[in-house]
Design a protein around this motif. Structure first.
Motif, PDB file in Angstrom:
ATOM      1  N   PHE A  61       3.863   5.070   9.440  1.00 16.41           N
ATOM      2  CA  PHE A  61       4.617   4.750   8.238  1.00 16.41           C
ATOM      3  C   PHE A  61       5.778   5.720   8.038  1.00 16.41           C
ATOM      4  O   PHE A  61       5.686   6.903   8.375  1.00 16.41           O
ATOM      5  N   ARG A  62       6.834   5.232   7.438  1.00 20.08           N
ATOM      6  CA  ARG A  62       7.934   6.073   7.008  1.00 20.08           C
ATOM      7  C   ARG A  62       7.481   6.884   5.794  1.00 20.08           C
ATOM      8  O   ARG A  62       6.680   6.412   4.983  1.00 20.08           O
ATOM      9  N   ASP A  63       7.997   8.089   5.650  1.00 19.05           N
ATOM     10  CA  ASP A  63       7.700   8.930   4.496  1.00 19.05           C
ATOM     11  C   ASP A  63       8.389   8.339   3.266  1.00 19.05           C
ATOM     12  O   ASP A  63       9.615   8.271   3.197  1.00 19.05           O
ATOM     13  N   LEU A  64       7.594   7.901   2.297  1.00 18.96           N
ATOM     14  CA  LEU A  64       8.163   7.265   1.104  1.00 18.96           C
ATOM     15  C   LEU A  64       9.020   8.227   0.291  1.00 18.96           C
ATOM     16  O   LEU A  64       9.856   7.784  -0.504  1.00 18.96           O
ATOM     17  N   ARG A  65       8.826   9.517   0.482  1.00 19.58           N
ATOM     18  CA  ARG A  65       9.651  10.487  -0.239  1.00 19.58           C
ATOM     19  C   ARG A  65      11.109  10.421   0.206  1.00 19.58           C
ATOM     20  O   ARG A  65      11.991  10.979  -0.469  1.00 19.58           O
ATOM     21  N   LYS A  66      11.369   9.729   1.281  1.00 15.67           N
ATOM     22  CA  LYS A  66      12.738   9.513   1.750  1.00 15.67           C
ATOM     23  C   LYS A  66      13.288   8.175   1.268  1.00 15.67           C
ATOM     24  O   LYS A  66      14.397   7.782   1.629  1.00 15.67           O
ATOM     25  N   GLY A  67      12.494   7.474   0.436  1.00 19.54           N
ATOM     26  CA  GLY A  67      12.921   6.193  -0.093  1.00 19.54           C
ATOM     27  C   GLY A  67      12.507   5.041   0.805  1.00 19.54           C
ATOM     28  O   GLY A  67      11.944   5.237   1.885  1.00 19.54           O
ATOM     29  N   ALA A  68      12.779   3.833   0.355  1.00 19.19           N
ATOM     30  CA  ALA A  68      12.442   2.624   1.105  1.00 19.19           C
ATOM     31  C   ALA A  68      13.588   1.629   0.982  1.00 19.19           C
ATOM     32  O   ALA A  68      14.345   1.649   0.014  1.00 19.19           O
ATOM     33  N   ASP A  69      13.697   0.769   1.966  1.00 16.94           N
ATOM     34  CA  ASP A  69      14.774  -0.221   1.953  1.00 16.94           C
ATOM     35  C   ASP A  69      14.631  -1.186   0.791  1.00 16.94           C
ATOM     36  O   ASP A  69      15.616  -1.733   0.289  1.00 16.94           O
ATOM     37  N   SER A  70      13.398  -1.408   0.370  1.00 18.21           N
ATOM     38  CA  SER A  70      13.104  -2.279  -0.768  1.00 18.21           C
ATOM     39  C   SER A  70      11.869  -1.713  -1.456  1.00 18.21           C
ATOM     40  O   SER A  70      11.365  -0.661  -1.062  1.00 18.21           O
ATOM     41  N   LEU A  71      11.401  -2.367  -2.495  1.00 16.68           N
ATOM     42  CA  LEU A  71      10.226  -1.864  -3.204  1.00 16.68           C
ATOM     43  C   LEU A  71       9.016  -1.842  -2.281  1.00 16.68           C
ATOM     44  O   LEU A  71       8.664  -2.854  -1.667  1.00 16.68           O
ATOM     45  N   GLU A  72       8.393  -0.683  -2.165  1.00 13.33           N
ATOM     46  CA  GLU A  72       7.199  -0.538  -1.334  1.00 13.33           C
ATOM     47  C   GLU A  72       6.146   0.242  -2.109  1.00 13.33           C
ATOM     48  O   GLU A  72       6.437   1.287  -2.687  1.00 13.33           O
ATOM     49  N   ILE A  73       4.940  -0.283  -2.112  1.00  9.47           N
ATOM     50  CA  ILE A  73       3.827   0.298  -2.857  1.00  9.47           C
ATOM     51  C   ILE A  73       2.671   0.541  -1.905  1.00  9.47           C
ATOM     52  O   ILE A  73       2.305  -0.338  -1.116  1.00  9.47           O
ATOM     53  N   ARG A  74       2.111   1.747  -1.961  1.00  7.90           N
ATOM     54  CA  ARG A  74       0.935   2.078  -1.165  1.00  7.90           C
ATOM     55  C   ARG A  74      -0.152   2.614  -2.096  1.00  7.90           C
ATOM     56  O   ARG A  74       0.030   3.646  -2.745  1.00  7.90           O
ATOM     57  N   LEU A  75      -1.240   1.900  -2.152  1.00 12.80           N
ATOM     58  CA  LEU A  75      -2.362   2.281  -3.009  1.00 12.80           C
ATOM     59  C   LEU A  75      -3.539   2.682  -2.135  1.00 12.80           C
ATOM     60  O   LEU A  75      -4.083   1.860  -1.388  1.00 12.80           O
ATOM     61  N   TRP A  76      -3.920   3.963  -2.226  1.00 14.18           N
ATOM     62  CA  TRP A  76      -5.076   4.475  -1.496  1.00 14.18           C
ATOM     63  C   TRP A  76      -6.285   4.494  -2.428  1.00 14.18           C
ATOM     64  O   TRP A  76      -6.192   4.910  -3.572  1.00 14.18           O
ATOM     65  N   TYR A  77      -7.426   4.068  -1.888  1.00 10.28           N
ATOM     66  CA  TYR A  77      -8.676   4.119  -2.645  1.00 10.28           C
ATOM     67  C   TYR A  77      -9.751   4.754  -1.767  1.00 10.28           C
ATOM     68  O   TYR A  77      -9.851   4.456  -0.570  1.00 10.28           O
ATOM     69  N   SER A  78     -10.549   5.614  -2.370  1.00 12.55           N
ATOM     70  CA  SER A  78     -11.659   6.220  -1.627  1.00 12.55           C
ATOM     71  C   SER A  78     -12.781   6.572  -2.589  1.00 12.55           C
ATOM     72  O   SER A  78     -12.574   6.716  -3.794  1.00 12.55           O
ATOM     73  N   PHE A  79     -13.972   6.699  -2.031  1.00 12.22           N
ATOM     74  CA  PHE A  79     -15.135   7.149  -2.798  1.00 12.22           C
ATOM     75  C   PHE A  79     -15.711   8.371  -2.097  1.00 12.22           C
ATOM     76  O   PHE A  79     -15.618   8.507  -0.871  1.00 12.22           O
ATOM     77  N   SER A  80     -16.291   9.241  -2.847  1.00 10.73           N
ATOM     78  CA  SER A  80     -16.718  10.544  -2.337  1.00 10.73           C
ATOM     79  C   SER A  80     -17.574  10.442  -1.078  1.00 10.73           C
ATOM     80  O   SER A  80     -17.409  11.231  -0.148  1.00 10.73           O
TER      81      SER A  80
END
Length: 228
Positions: A61-80
């Motif tokens: 993946f590209r580093d989102l801190r550098k922006g994206a060409d369009s709206l991009e959302i990444r949702l991480w989910y985890s349990f202990s």
């Protein structure tokens, strides 16, 4: 297993076409991150952001801190106690919207790893072991119901006035990164359900509803149980 990892990585690369705010310029993305001054939760946010960024880099993946060409959302989910992480990726480009659901299995501490690198830690130096993922092109009716743009209005746990005594150990965690051409925002919660039960804050409820809508897009396709 290695072939599956390489194939999945190529697919993901193809698809991945008081608050401190750093101002945007012609060559700089506006970073919307909580102020870490006297804010332990915000410091945890930055640590977690580095952790997720390392995983995403290994996945292509590209580093989102550098922006994206369009709206991009990444949702991480985890349990202990889970042996994998879930990643929901949404990429919106004009009227086209892709949804990818990934299970990311990480390298565990093992005697063979420690023997070669005794200082290795799974958090400071995470290693992706394997990935399984599915991708679908969303219909307009699907993603419009999610109200994707409302993500910019969500508050992070570290932005709320929560007592230091309010904490949870074994629980679920959510990390939501979002970017477009001009800005990047990171929103993290540990045990939002528990926080809401204790505080009844509308900001926590709004975050939980947003995550439910995003994860529900995968649930409707049978990729994950709807009662997650």
């Amino acid at each position: 297993m290695k072939q599956l990892f390489l194939l999945t990585t190529l697919i993901l690369v193809f698809i991945s076409c008081r608050t401190r705010t750093e101002p945007a310029s012609a060559n700089k993305i506006q970073l919307i991150l909580p102020d870490t001054a006297n804010n332990g939760r915000a410091k945890d946010d930055l640590s977690n952001l580095e952790y997720r960024s390392k995983l995403e880099s290994q996945m292509g993946f590209r580093d989102l801190r550098k922006g994206a060409d369009s709206l991009e959302i990444r949702l991480w989910y985890s349990f202990s106690f889970s042996d994998f992480r879930e990643l929901y990726t949404i990429r919106l480009c004009d009227s086209t919207c892709y949804l990818t659901y990934s299970k990311v299995y990480l390298r565990r501490i093992h005697y063979s790893v420690i023997a070669n690198n005794p200082d290795w830690g799974s958090y400071n130096d995470p290693m992706v072991d394997s990935i399984s993922s599915k991708t679908v092109l969303l219909g307009k009716a699907d993603y419009e119901k999610v109200h994707l743009d409302s993500v910019w209005l969500l508050k992070a746990e570290s932005e709320l006035r929560l007592p230091d005594t309010l904490s949870f150990s074994d629980c679920d965690s959510y990390a939501l990164g979002v970017a477009d051409k001009r800005r990047f925002k990171y929103i993290r919660y540990h045990c939002p359900g528990g926080i809401y039960m204790k505080t009844h804050m509308k900001e926590v409820a709004a975050f939980m509803r947003y995550c439910e809508r995003v994860m529900g897009l995968a649930g409707k396709r049978g990729w994950i149980p709807l009662e997650w």
